[in-house]
Design a protein around this motif. Sequence first.
Motif, PDB file in Angstrom:
ATOM      1  N   GLY A  93      -9.295   2.914  14.034  1.00  0.00           N
ATOM      2  CA  GLY A  93      -8.536   4.147  13.850  1.00  0.00           C
ATOM      3  C   GLY A  93      -8.515   4.661  12.433  1.00  0.00           C
ATOM      4  O   GLY A  93      -7.591   5.385  12.047  1.00  0.00           O
ATOM      5  N   VAL A  94      -9.533   4.304  11.628  1.00  0.00           N
ATOM      6  CA  VAL A  94      -9.627   4.812  10.264  1.00  0.00           C
ATOM      7  C   VAL A  94     -10.632   5.964  10.260  1.00  0.00           C
ATOM      8  O   VAL A  94     -11.811   5.751  10.549  1.00  0.00           O
ATOM      9  N   PRO A  95     -10.218   7.190   9.937  1.00  0.00           N
ATOM     10  CA  PRO A  95     -11.149   8.324   9.973  1.00  0.00           C
ATOM     11  C   PRO A  95     -12.333   8.133   9.028  1.00  0.00           C
ATOM     12  O   PRO A  95     -12.221   7.460   8.000  1.00  0.00           O
ATOM     13  N   LYS A  96     -13.459   8.706   9.395  1.00  0.00           N
ATOM     14  CA  LYS A  96     -14.644   8.658   8.553  1.00  0.00           C
ATOM     15  C   LYS A  96     -14.329   9.223   7.175  1.00  0.00           C
ATOM     16  O   LYS A  96     -13.701  10.277   7.059  1.00  0.00           O
ATOM     17  N   GLY A  97     -14.751   8.514   6.124  1.00  0.00           N
ATOM     18  CA  GLY A  97     -14.484   9.002   4.773  1.00  0.00           C
ATOM     19  C   GLY A  97     -14.601   7.924   3.725  1.00  0.00           C
ATOM     20  O   GLY A  97     -15.006   6.787   3.998  1.00  0.00           O
ATOM     21  N   HIS A  98     -14.239   8.299   2.480  1.00  0.00           N
ATOM     22  CA  HIS A  98     -14.237   7.367   1.347  1.00  0.00           C
ATOM     23  C   HIS A  98     -12.835   6.790   1.169  1.00  0.00           C
ATOM     24  O   HIS A  98     -11.834   7.525   1.264  1.00  0.00           O
ATOM     25  N   TYR A  99     -12.786   5.472   0.860  1.00  0.00           N
ATOM     26  CA  TYR A  99     -11.499   4.793   0.784  1.00  0.00           C
ATOM     27  C   TYR A  99     -11.450   3.812  -0.380  1.00  0.00           C
ATOM     28  O   TYR A  99     -12.472   3.248  -0.797  1.00  0.00           O
ATOM     29  N   PHE A 143      -5.087  -9.070  -6.979  1.00  0.00           N
ATOM     30  CA  PHE A 143      -5.558  -8.257  -5.868  1.00  0.00           C
ATOM     31  C   PHE A 143      -7.039  -7.971  -6.056  1.00  0.00           C
ATOM     32  O   PHE A 143      -7.599  -8.123  -7.145  1.00  0.00           O
ATOM     33  N   SER A 144      -7.668  -7.568  -4.975  1.00  0.00           N
ATOM     34  CA  SER A 144      -9.061  -7.125  -4.999  1.00  0.00           C
ATOM     35  C   SER A 144      -9.095  -5.680  -4.537  1.00  0.00           C
ATOM     36  O   SER A 144      -8.403  -5.308  -3.590  1.00  0.00           O
ATOM     37  N   GLU A 145      -9.916  -4.871  -5.234  1.00  0.00           N
ATOM     38  CA  GLU A 145     -10.018  -3.460  -4.870  1.00  0.00           C
ATOM     39  C   GLU A 145     -11.471  -3.047  -4.842  1.00  0.00           C
ATOM     40  O   GLU A 145     -12.249  -3.397  -5.725  1.00  0.00           O
ATOM     41  N   ALA A 146     -11.838  -2.287  -3.808  1.00  0.00           N
ATOM     42  CA  ALA A 146     -13.203  -1.775  -3.697  1.00  0.00           C
ATOM     43  C   ALA A 146     -13.151  -0.349  -3.173  1.00  0.00           C
ATOM     44  O   ALA A 146     -12.297  -0.004  -2.342  1.00  0.00           O
ATOM     45  N   LEU A 147     -14.065   0.478  -3.651  1.00  0.00           N
ATOM     46  CA  LEU A 147     -14.206   1.849  -3.191  1.00  0.00           C
ATOM     47  C   LEU A 147     -15.394   1.886  -2.244  1.00  0.00           C
ATOM     48  O   LEU A 147     -16.523   1.581  -2.639  1.00  0.00           O
ATOM     49  N   ILE A 174      -5.414   0.553   2.861  1.00  0.00           N
ATOM     50  CA  ILE A 174      -6.612   1.363   3.085  1.00  0.00           C
ATOM     51  C   ILE A 174      -6.217   2.794   2.772  1.00  0.00           C
ATOM     52  O   ILE A 174      -5.533   3.458   3.559  1.00  0.00           O
ATOM     53  N   LEU A 175      -6.619   3.288   1.596  1.00  0.00           N
ATOM     54  CA  LEU A 175      -6.147   4.561   1.072  1.00  0.00           C
ATOM     55  C   LEU A 175      -7.319   5.517   0.908  1.00  0.00           C
ATOM     56  O   LEU A 175      -8.281   5.227   0.186  1.00  0.00           O
ATOM     57  N   GLY A 219      -5.586  10.042  -5.591  1.00  0.00           N
ATOM     58  CA  GLY A 219      -6.202   9.109  -6.540  1.00  0.00           C
ATOM     59  C   GLY A 219      -6.317   7.701  -6.011  1.00  0.00           C
ATOM     60  O   GLY A 219      -7.013   6.863  -6.590  1.00  0.00           O
ATOM     61  N   GLY A 220      -5.613   7.418  -4.896  1.00  0.00           N
ATOM     62  CA  GLY A 220      -5.685   6.086  -4.305  1.00  0.00           C
ATOM     63  C   GLY A 220      -4.674   5.111  -4.852  1.00  0.00           C
ATOM     64  O   GLY A 220      -4.722   3.932  -4.535  1.00  0.00           O
ATOM     65  N   ASP A 221      -3.732   5.573  -5.668  1.00  0.00           N
ATOM     66  CA  ASP A 221      -2.687   4.715  -6.232  1.00  0.00           C
ATOM     67  C   ASP A 221      -3.271   3.542  -7.020  1.00  0.00           C
ATOM     68  O   ASP A 221      -3.025   2.373  -6.730  1.00  0.00           O
ATOM     69  N   ARG A 222      -4.056   3.858  -8.037  1.00  0.00           N
ATOM     70  CA  ARG A 222      -4.710   2.830  -8.860  1.00  0.00           C
ATOM     71  C   ARG A 222      -3.713   2.101  -9.756  1.00  0.00           C
ATOM     72  O   ARG A 222      -2.670   2.642 -10.111  1.00  0.00           O
ATOM     73  N   PHE A 223      -4.075   0.885 -10.127  1.00  0.00           N
ATOM     74  CA  PHE A 223      -3.278   0.117 -11.078  1.00  0.00           C
ATOM     75  C   PHE A 223      -3.952   0.173 -12.443  1.00  0.00           C
ATOM     76  O   PHE A 223      -5.142  -0.127 -12.576  1.00  0.00           O
ATOM     77  N   TRP A 224      -3.169   0.547 -13.464  1.00  0.00           N
ATOM     78  CA  TRP A 224      -3.668   0.631 -14.830  1.00  0.00           C
ATOM     79  C   TRP A 224      -2.981  -0.438 -15.666  1.00  0.00           C
ATOM     80  O   TRP A 224      -1.755  -0.429 -15.835  1.00  0.00           O
ATOM     81  N   GLN A 225      -3.777  -1.365 -16.177  1.00  0.00           N
ATOM     82  CA  GLN A 225      -3.236  -2.438 -17.012  1.00  0.00           C
ATOM     83  C   GLN A 225      -3.111  -1.934 -18.450  1.00  0.00           C
ATOM     84  O   GLN A 225      -4.076  -1.430 -19.028  1.00  0.00           O
ATOM     85  N   HIS A 226      -1.923  -2.079 -18.990  1.00  0.00           N
ATOM     86  CA  HIS A 226      -1.684  -1.592 -20.348  1.00  0.00           C
ATOM     87  C   HIS A 226      -2.282  -2.549 -21.381  1.00  0.00           C
ATOM     88  O   HIS A 226      -2.175  -3.772 -21.249  1.00  0.00           O
ATOM     89  N   ILE A 227      -2.930  -1.976 -22.400  1.00  0.00           N
ATOM     90  CA  ILE A 227      -3.439  -2.766 -23.522  1.00  0.00           C
ATOM     91  C   ILE A 227      -3.101  -2.010 -24.814  1.00  0.00           C
ATOM     92  O   ILE A 227      -3.473  -0.847 -24.981  1.00  0.00           O
TER      93      ILE A 227
END
Length: 649
Positions: A93-99, A143-147, A174-175, A219-227
């Motif tokens: 049930g995941v529509p065709k697209g980029h995730y 966590f692991s993240e892939a586009l 799945i975003l 944007g997919g709710d990305r995580f940005w690590q502060h440096i």
Amino acid sequence: MWKYLLIWMIISCLGFTLCFSRPGRAPFAMRISCGAQQDSQTKPTKTRWRKDFGYTGGISVNGTRPSYITPPLKTLRYFPLSQGPQNCYDINGVPKGHYSIRIFFGIVIQQSVISEPLFDISIDGTQTHSLKPGWTNEDDQVFSEALVFLPDGSVSICFHSTGHGDPAILSIEILEIDEKAYYFGPQRGQGIMLRTVKRLSCGYGQSKFDIDYGGDPWGGDRFWQHIQTFGQGSDQPRSVETKIKEASLPPNFYPESLYQSALVSTDSQPDLTYTMDVDPNRNYSICLHFAEIDNSVTAAGQRVFDILINGHVVLKDVDIINMSGDRYTTLVLNTTVSIDGRTLTITLQPTGDSDAIISAIEIFEIIMPESKTLSEEGLFPFLISAVVSKASTYQKRIRALQTLKMALVLPSRFGWNGDPCVPQEHPWTGVNCQLNRSIGKWVIDGLDLNNQGLKGFLPNDISKLQNLRTLNLSENSIRGAIPSSLGTITGLEVLDLSYNLFNGSIPESLGQLTSLKRLNLNGNSLSGRVPAALGGRLLHRASFNFTDNPGLCGIPGLPTCGAHLSAGAKVGIGLGSCVAFLLLVTCSVCWWKRRQNILRAKQIAARAAPYAKARTHLSDIQLTKHHPHPHHHRGNAHTAAENGPVLLS
């Protein structure tokens, strides 16, 4: 004239807005709380989580969060090795697209000892991530993240044991993202995957997700690590509250706050350098984010620098104001590099007296997706396909695998989830695969399942595995007849069904296996004549073993079929013998009764004989007394003289 010009300007503006604005609908989002029995919602963002579903195995337990950035969920699902080396979430049930697909790991506490499992992750058969020791100590490694691009409405996310603890999964997200997100050229096709290696927000601030920055959901709710520094006193942070232009636009929708802080090199150390460890012999896509927020730089040409990757210039004479068009305006530069070693070094090297500046860094590993297993083999349609004819692709896959497990009574340790052949590092136990380059698919060319405790049957539709070269099911307890459809797998070279419980006759169709080099059918309960075509060819071209089958006959080394009857013939002879025996007994009984009747009649006649003689003598005497005529005496004397001397008294 002015009216038409105004209309044209309005249409042009609308067209520009439609081309560069985000889609009108909200992005698809599915978040699963692994191990949860009910849907839930987490604070402070009120994120909605679905209860656990789609998994192939595992155990639901209370979980422990390894980091403060981990979603505040209470349960997880872990997959003990006893349930198989690979387990999956098969999501439909995941529509065709980029995730953007993100998986958060959890910790199972057993006997007060925290176990840090190390395992591999694959998405639709392509391995995307391998956990490394110490991941619990790094916030952006929990966590692991892939586009990825999902073409058919479903996705399979699998976890592969490596022998270092049981995989434990806290949540799956799945975003949906924009169809052109992270597009970096023609090579960024629909099949390419990007694994997130690092996202850094440079300068002042805190580690945040897009939602915490107030970012757009596309944007997919990305995580940005502060440096705050690259180290060695080579830089210093800068920040502003000035509005940043061209931020949060498609296709990537970067949050504006990302560009309101930066790191700037110092006069004593003009080069700005960031170094990190990476996996060797991989290709990486690097996105570098800039906005000129330094008040000392007000025009183009005042800050110019080169960008080097591992000492090689990849972008020359970068001028942020000139390339972005203005101050406080976003600029994102992308480059793709191949890294042979284990270190990635990004250097911003000024070409004049100015310093270098950078706002954020994104590093992705470029992953070429694996070719999947040929669908009619990978889904094993020879397993009650009629039952699933109306089901979705996802349901067919799950039911087919479950049916296969039931048909062969596969031990749970086999697992057999996901794609049989990929990722290449984790094929199914007992399954041998080969890449068919002409069709670009993996095919199953061998099943090696000897001595595995199988107790089921071998279905006729195994002929769907037309690429089989080897089939070894020896030393199990498989019952039933040998499928005649095996004869259609013309490339079969090794067929070993020895030491099972196969019965019935050897199918004539096995004589069609012209490529066969070894045939072992010994140690079963087979009967009847070995097919002539099979036996004749095997004598000259292949090794074979038919021994320990009491009912087989017809080739050298086995009894002749005349001397050694089949089980059916034995049954026929037995029935015939019984009928003949019954007839014989019946006839014997009848004869015996008749004999008894005859003997009884004779005994009665014998008892009646003396009385009969007595009556005869008395009659003779009486006749003599009543007839004294002389002629009578003469007649008697004459008769006696004729018959011999007579003694008179």
